[in-house]
Write a protein that holds these residues in place. Structure first.
Motif, PDB file in Angstrom:
ATOM      1  N   GLY A  17      38.152  39.138  17.559  1.00  0.00           N
ATOM      2  CA  GLY A  17      37.017  40.051  17.640  1.00  0.00           C
ATOM      3  C   GLY A  17      35.926  39.642  18.598  1.00  0.00           C
ATOM      4  O   GLY A  17      34.898  40.317  18.685  1.00  0.00           O
ATOM      5  N   THR A  18      36.129  38.573  19.348  1.00  0.00           N
ATOM      6  CA  THR A  18      35.124  38.149  20.323  1.00  0.00           C
ATOM      7  C   THR A  18      35.222  39.004  21.581  1.00  0.00           C
ATOM      8  O   THR A  18      36.306  39.159  22.157  1.00  0.00           O
ATOM      9  CB  THR A  18      35.317  36.664  20.703  1.00  0.00           C
ATOM     10  OG1 THR A  18      35.211  35.870  19.519  1.00  0.00           O
ATOM     11  CG2 THR A  18      34.277  36.223  21.710  1.00  0.00           C
ATOM     12  N   THR A  19      34.102  39.574  21.995  1.00  0.00           N
ATOM     13  CA  THR A  19      34.091  40.423  23.187  1.00  0.00           C
ATOM     14  C   THR A  19      34.311  39.587  24.439  1.00  0.00           C
ATOM     15  O   THR A  19      33.709  38.525  24.613  1.00  0.00           O
ATOM     16  CB  THR A  19      32.762  41.173  23.304  1.00  0.00           C
ATOM     17  OG1 THR A  19      32.597  42.007  22.143  1.00  0.00           O
ATOM     18  CG2 THR A  19      32.728  42.046  24.553  1.00  0.00           C
ATOM     19  N   ILE A  20      35.176  40.061  25.312  1.00  0.00           N
ATOM     20  CA  ILE A  20      35.458  39.395  26.585  1.00  0.00           C
ATOM     21  C   ILE A  20      34.838  40.230  27.697  1.00  0.00           C
ATOM     22  O   ILE A  20      35.159  41.410  27.861  1.00  0.00           O
ATOM     23  CB  ILE A  20      36.971  39.248  26.804  1.00  0.00           C
ATOM     24  CG1 ILE A  20      37.586  38.381  25.688  1.00  0.00           C
ATOM     25  CG2 ILE A  20      37.262  38.634  28.167  1.00  0.00           C
ATOM     26  CD1 ILE A  20      39.089  38.280  25.763  1.00  0.00           C
ATOM     27  N   LEU A  21      33.950  39.612  28.443  1.00  0.00           N
ATOM     28  CA  LEU A  21      33.283  40.325  29.524  1.00  0.00           C
ATOM     29  C   LEU A  21      34.259  40.620  30.658  1.00  0.00           C
ATOM     30  O   LEU A  21      35.119  39.797  30.993  1.00  0.00           O
ATOM     31  CB  LEU A  21      32.112  39.492  30.048  1.00  0.00           C
ATOM     32  CG  LEU A  21      31.006  39.176  29.031  1.00  0.00           C
ATOM     33  CD1 LEU A  21      29.933  38.306  29.679  1.00  0.00           C
ATOM     34  CD2 LEU A  21      30.391  40.457  28.468  1.00  0.00           C
ATOM     35  N   SER A  22      34.110  41.786  31.264  1.00  0.00           N
ATOM     36  CA  SER A  22      34.972  42.176  32.376  1.00  0.00           C
ATOM     37  C   SER A  22      34.226  43.148  33.274  1.00  0.00           C
ATOM     38  O   SER A  22      33.193  43.701  32.894  1.00  0.00           O
ATOM     39  CB  SER A  22      36.262  42.821  31.857  1.00  0.00           C
ATOM     40  OG  SER A  22      35.965  44.012  31.144  1.00  0.00           O
ATOM     41  N   PHE A  23      34.759  43.338  34.465  1.00  0.00           N
ATOM     42  CA  PHE A  23      34.165  44.279  35.417  1.00  0.00           C
ATOM     43  C   PHE A  23      35.288  44.999  36.158  1.00  0.00           C
ATOM     44  O   PHE A  23      36.447  44.547  36.162  1.00  0.00           O
ATOM     45  CB  PHE A  23      33.255  43.542  36.409  1.00  0.00           C
ATOM     46  CG  PHE A  23      33.956  42.494  37.227  1.00  0.00           C
ATOM     47  CD1 PHE A  23      34.539  42.811  38.460  1.00  0.00           C
ATOM     48  CD2 PHE A  23      34.034  41.173  36.780  1.00  0.00           C
ATOM     49  CE1 PHE A  23      35.199  41.849  39.207  1.00  0.00           C
ATOM     50  CE2 PHE A  23      34.680  40.202  37.529  1.00  0.00           C
ATOM     51  CZ  PHE A  23      35.262  40.543  38.751  1.00  0.00           C
ATOM     52  N   VAL A  24      34.937  46.135  36.772  1.00  0.00           N
ATOM     53  CA  VAL A  24      35.927  46.896  37.531  1.00  0.00           C
ATOM     54  C   VAL A  24      36.209  46.174  38.836  1.00  0.00           C
ATOM     55  O   VAL A  24      35.288  45.892  39.614  1.00  0.00           O
ATOM     56  CB  VAL A  24      35.425  48.324  37.805  1.00  0.00           C
ATOM     57  CG1 VAL A  24      36.429  49.090  38.665  1.00  0.00           C
ATOM     58  CG2 VAL A  24      35.184  49.063  36.482  1.00  0.00           C
ATOM     59  N   ALA A  25      37.465  45.856  39.071  1.00  0.00           N
ATOM     60  CA  ALA A  25      37.858  45.122  40.278  1.00  0.00           C
ATOM     61  C   ALA A  25      38.053  46.090  41.441  1.00  0.00           C
ATOM     62  O   ALA A  25      38.455  47.248  41.261  1.00  0.00           O
ATOM     63  CB  ALA A  25      39.141  44.344  40.027  1.00  0.00           C
ATOM     64  N   THR A  26      37.777  45.613  42.632  1.00  0.00           N
ATOM     65  CA  THR A  26      37.983  46.413  43.847  1.00  0.00           C
ATOM     66  C   THR A  26      39.180  45.923  44.649  1.00  0.00           C
ATOM     67  O   THR A  26      39.631  46.595  45.578  1.00  0.00           O
ATOM     68  CB  THR A  26      36.729  46.354  44.736  1.00  0.00           C
ATOM     69  OG1 THR A  26      36.422  44.989  45.030  1.00  0.00           O
ATOM     70  CG2 THR A  26      35.547  46.995  44.023  1.00  0.00           C
ATOM     71  N   ALA A  27      39.694  44.744  44.313  1.00  0.00           N
ATOM     72  CA  ALA A  27      40.866  44.189  44.997  1.00  0.00           C
ATOM     73  C   ALA A  27      41.709  43.456  43.969  1.00  0.00           C
ATOM     74  O   ALA A  27      41.177  42.845  43.030  1.00  0.00           O
ATOM     75  CB  ALA A  27      40.438  43.245  46.125  1.00  0.00           C
ATOM     76  N   TRP A  28      43.036  43.489  44.130  1.00  0.00           N
ATOM     77  CA  TRP A  28      43.954  42.848  43.188  1.00  0.00           C
ATOM     78  C   TRP A  28      45.308  42.681  43.851  1.00  0.00           C
ATOM     79  O   TRP A  28      45.544  43.154  44.973  1.00  0.00           O
ATOM     80  CB  TRP A  28      44.071  43.685  41.912  1.00  0.00           C
ATOM     81  CG  TRP A  28      44.536  45.101  42.153  1.00  0.00           C
ATOM     82  CD1 TRP A  28      45.812  45.554  42.253  1.00  0.00           C
ATOM     83  CD2 TRP A  28      43.702  46.258  42.341  1.00  0.00           C
ATOM     84  NE1 TRP A  28      45.852  46.896  42.480  1.00  0.00           N
ATOM     85  CE2 TRP A  28      44.567  47.368  42.528  1.00  0.00           C
ATOM     86  CE3 TRP A  28      42.313  46.469  42.349  1.00  0.00           C
ATOM     87  CZ2 TRP A  28      44.098  48.657  42.739  1.00  0.00           C
ATOM     88  CZ3 TRP A  28      41.854  47.756  42.550  1.00  0.00           C
ATOM     89  CH2 TRP A  28      42.722  48.829  42.737  1.00  0.00           C
ATOM     90  N   ASP A  29      46.212  42.001  43.163  1.00  0.00           N
ATOM     91  CA  ASP A  29      47.573  41.815  43.659  1.00  0.00           C
ATOM     92  C   ASP A  29      48.334  43.121  43.431  1.00  0.00           C
ATOM     93  O   ASP A  29      48.745  43.440  42.316  1.00  0.00           O
ATOM     94  CB  ASP A  29      48.246  40.660  42.917  1.00  0.00           C
ATOM     95  CG  ASP A  29      49.616  40.307  43.506  1.00  0.00           C
ATOM     96  OD1 ASP A  29      50.184  41.135  44.241  1.00  0.00           O
ATOM     97  OD2 ASP A  29      50.115  39.195  43.220  1.00  0.00           O
ATOM     98  N   GLU A  30      48.527  43.864  44.506  1.00  0.00           N
ATOM     99  CA  GLU A  30      49.136  45.184  44.391  1.00  0.00           C
ATOM    100  C   GLU A  30      50.622  45.107  44.050  1.00  0.00           C
ATOM    101  O   GLU A  30      51.195  46.077  43.554  1.00  0.00           O
ATOM    102  CB  GLU A  30      48.915  45.978  45.681  1.00  0.00           C
ATOM    103  CG  GLU A  30      47.434  46.252  45.964  1.00  0.00           C
ATOM    104  CD  GLU A  30      47.214  47.076  47.221  1.00  0.00           C
ATOM    105  OE1 GLU A  30      48.216  47.489  47.843  1.00  0.00           O
ATOM    106  OE2 GLU A  30      46.039  47.290  47.589  1.00  0.00           O
ATOM    107  N   LYS A  31      51.249  43.953  44.319  1.00  0.00           N
ATOM    108  CA  LYS A  31      52.662  43.804  43.962  1.00  0.00           C
ATOM    109  C   LYS A  31      52.839  43.772  42.445  1.00  0.00           C
ATOM    110  O   LYS A  31      53.899  44.131  41.933  1.00  0.00           O
ATOM    111  CB  LYS A  31      53.227  42.529  44.581  1.00  0.00           C
ATOM    112  CG  LYS A  31      53.333  42.572  46.104  1.00  0.00           C
ATOM    113  CD  LYS A  31      53.940  41.290  46.635  1.00  0.00           C
ATOM    114  CE  LYS A  31      54.070  41.341  48.156  1.00  0.00           C
ATOM    115  NZ  LYS A  31      54.649  40.079  48.701  1.00  0.00           N
ATOM    116  N   VAL A  32      51.811  43.337  41.742  1.00  0.00           N
ATOM    117  CA  VAL A  32      51.886  43.247  40.282  1.00  0.00           C
ATOM    118  C   VAL A  32      51.328  44.500  39.616  1.00  0.00           C
ATOM    119  O   VAL A  32      51.967  45.097  38.747  1.00  0.00           O
ATOM    120  CB  VAL A  32      51.132  42.003  39.760  1.00  0.00           C
ATOM    121  CG1 VAL A  32      51.194  41.932  38.236  1.00  0.00           C
ATOM    122  CG2 VAL A  32      51.708  40.735  40.380  1.00  0.00           C
ATOM    123  N   LEU A  33      50.149  44.919  40.025  1.00  0.00           N
ATOM    124  CA  LEU A  33      49.461  46.016  39.342  1.00  0.00           C
ATOM    125  C   LEU A  33      49.643  47.374  40.004  1.00  0.00           C
ATOM    126  O   LEU A  33      49.335  48.395  39.394  1.00  0.00           O
ATOM    127  CB  LEU A  33      47.962  45.699  39.234  1.00  0.00           C
ATOM    128  CG  LEU A  33      47.591  44.381  38.542  1.00  0.00           C
ATOM    129  CD1 LEU A  33      46.084  44.256  38.422  1.00  0.00           C
ATOM    130  CD2 LEU A  33      48.246  44.277  37.179  1.00  0.00           C
TER     131      LEU A  33
END
Length: 478
Positions: A206-222
């Motif tokens: 139940g611990t909140t994990i901070l995150s943000f919207v990414a603008t770049a990533w490994d496109e082969k995976v995602l």
């Protein structure tokens, strides 16, 4: 009695006549939330009786008693005389997450002149926002990149406004080091620290994990950027072995004019486990002819394991000797969770003790981590399994082979033998009887005990003197 029956039949006929006077709708659709927009390519209404006369249908059909709200451009056609089909204009696709109400007026009239008598309505909802697929990978800084694939174009900020990312507890089993007494206090402390960290990560809930919207990533995976994909990146240093739940609330919708999902959506992301030595196949009373293997909680490369692995012969505790691996023809480097010692040239001998040690520096390429503690186990090999055998066949020896019948033995100090002559016509029945009794029935003659004087763990050839059995000239003995 006959008069009562006649009255009953008359009443039944009256009810049937009234039912036939009323037009009804047998089936209509789609109804409720549809899974794909294509399910709304046709809106169908099936009536209980003919609504048109075949051959008199106008080219541009107008149905004044059929309504859709909000209004949809489209065309009508009849399938047979009872099924009305409304096809929305394909040039104007229906929007997602929208509710449509279809109404058939009370004055809808059949060929017979019968009408519905009251309006008939039904509704359907085009697909609301649904999470179809989740992919992820870990980064060098311990953050996690998460790709969320939806069933329709979405706005990233809208998703974020309705999303929570929280830890989820789960069970974890961390095996102890088989022989911690062979390690230093510092080695034990390193293991205990890593175990405690793994237990803490697994128990977090139940611990909140901070995150943000990414603008770049490994496109082969995602995948490549698209309007149905939202990629998030968490804060750094998320412990391996953490489980994270993606929560999307029931109010998720593109805007106030759209229909909410009406239900929560959850997806659990299971980060790879931290690297631990899971098990060794045997430590006591081990069969020296069985392969010894090591299991890990995550994959390690064979080349890296070969460098971190050390085997020591400790049969004589006062004189331990490091075992030098033999050369093998292995010319590949695999990333597996299970590795056998003989792959690395370690062939452990019977009746000896060995220490298997793995250095804390053992890395795993998947998560950029090391074992982080020294692991040690002792293998106590027994002697090889004892056996006796005539080799190939069933102990049949032809007279031309001489008077000595060879047999083989390993790790037996003595045996008991029986020798009895048989004739040629007795051979097949004797073999059949032996096979039926699983070769456990000796001949009905006195036995003879014999000492073998074996060399430990060596297969030795012995001779069985059958000269006396061959004197009768029958030619075969067993």
């Amino acid at each position: 009695m006959k008069r009562s029956l006649a009255v009953a039949l008359l009443l039944l006929g009256s009810f049937a006549a009234r039912a036939a006077d009323k037009l009804t709708i047998i089936k209509a659709g789609p109804i409720g939330e549809i899974a794909k927009l294509a399910e709304a390519n046709e809106i169908r209404v099936v009536f209980s009786e003919p609504m048109i006369v075949l051959g008199k249908i106008p080219k541009d059909l107008v149905v004044p008693w059929f309504h859709v709200a909000p209004a949809i451009k489209g065309t009508y056609r009849w399938s047979g005389t009872t099924t009305l089909i409304f096809t929305p204009d394909p040039k104007t696709p229906l929007p997602f997450a929208t509710e449509y109400e279809v109404t058939i007026d009370a004055d809808a009239k059949a060929v017979s002149g019968h009408t519905l008598g009251k309006p008939y309505t039904f509704s359907f909802v085009t697909p609301t926002i649904q999470l179809k697929e989740t992919k992820f990978y870990t980064n060098e800084d311990g953050s996690v990149s998460i790709g969320l694939r939806f069933n329709q174009p979405v706005d990233a900020q809208t998703i974020v406004n309705h999303l929570q990312l929280r830890t989820a507890s789960h069970e974890i089993t961390i095996p102890d080091i088989p022989n911690p007494e062979r390690l230093s206090p510092a080695d034990i402390q390193a293991f205990d620290a890593k175990k405690a960290a793994a237990v803490k990560a697994a128990s977090s809930n139940g611990t909140t994990i901070l995150s943000f919207v990414a603008t770049a990533w490994d496109e082969k995976v995602l995948g490549t950027p698209s309007n149905d994909l939202v990629v998030l990146q968490t804060k750094p240093n998320i412990p391996l072995g953490t489980h994270m739940k993606v929560y999307l609330d029931s109010e998720l919708a593109r805007g106030p004019q759209n229909v909410r999902t009406g239900r929560t959506q959850e997806f659990t992301i299971q980060l790879p486990p931290p690297l631990f030595v899971q098990k060794i196949s045997c430590t006591s009373e081990c069969d020296p002819d069985a392969a010894v293997y090591l299991e890990f909680t995550t994959g390690v490369q064979s080349e890296a394991l070969a460098k971190a692995l050390r085997v020591t012969d400790i049969t004589d505790p006062a004189h331990p000797a490091v075992v030098q691996p033999k050369a093998t023809d292995r010319d590949y480097n695999v990333d597996w969770e299970t590795h056998h010692l003989d792959e690395f040239g370690y062939f452990l001998q019977p009746a000896r003790k060995y220490e298997v040690r793995i250095a804390a520096t053992l890395p795993t390429t998947r998560n950029d981590q090391t074992l982080g503690y020294t692991w040690a186990a002792v293998i106590d090999n027994w002697h090889r399994a004892a056996f006796t055998s005539f080799g190939d066949g069933n102990g049949v020896w032809e007279s031309t082979g001489g008077t000595t019948l060879p047999f083989y033995s390993r790790n037996f100090n003595n045996v008991t033998d029986w020798i009895q002559p048989i004739s040629v016509d007795q051979l097949v029945p004797t073999l059949q009887a032996l096979e039926k009794a699983n070769y456990q029935t000796p001949p009905p003659i006195p036995s003879r005990k014999r000492a073998l004087h074996p060399v430990a763990d060596k297969t030795t050839s012995y001779g069985l003197d059958i000269a006396a059995a061959l004197k009768n000239g029958k030619g075969l003995a067993w």
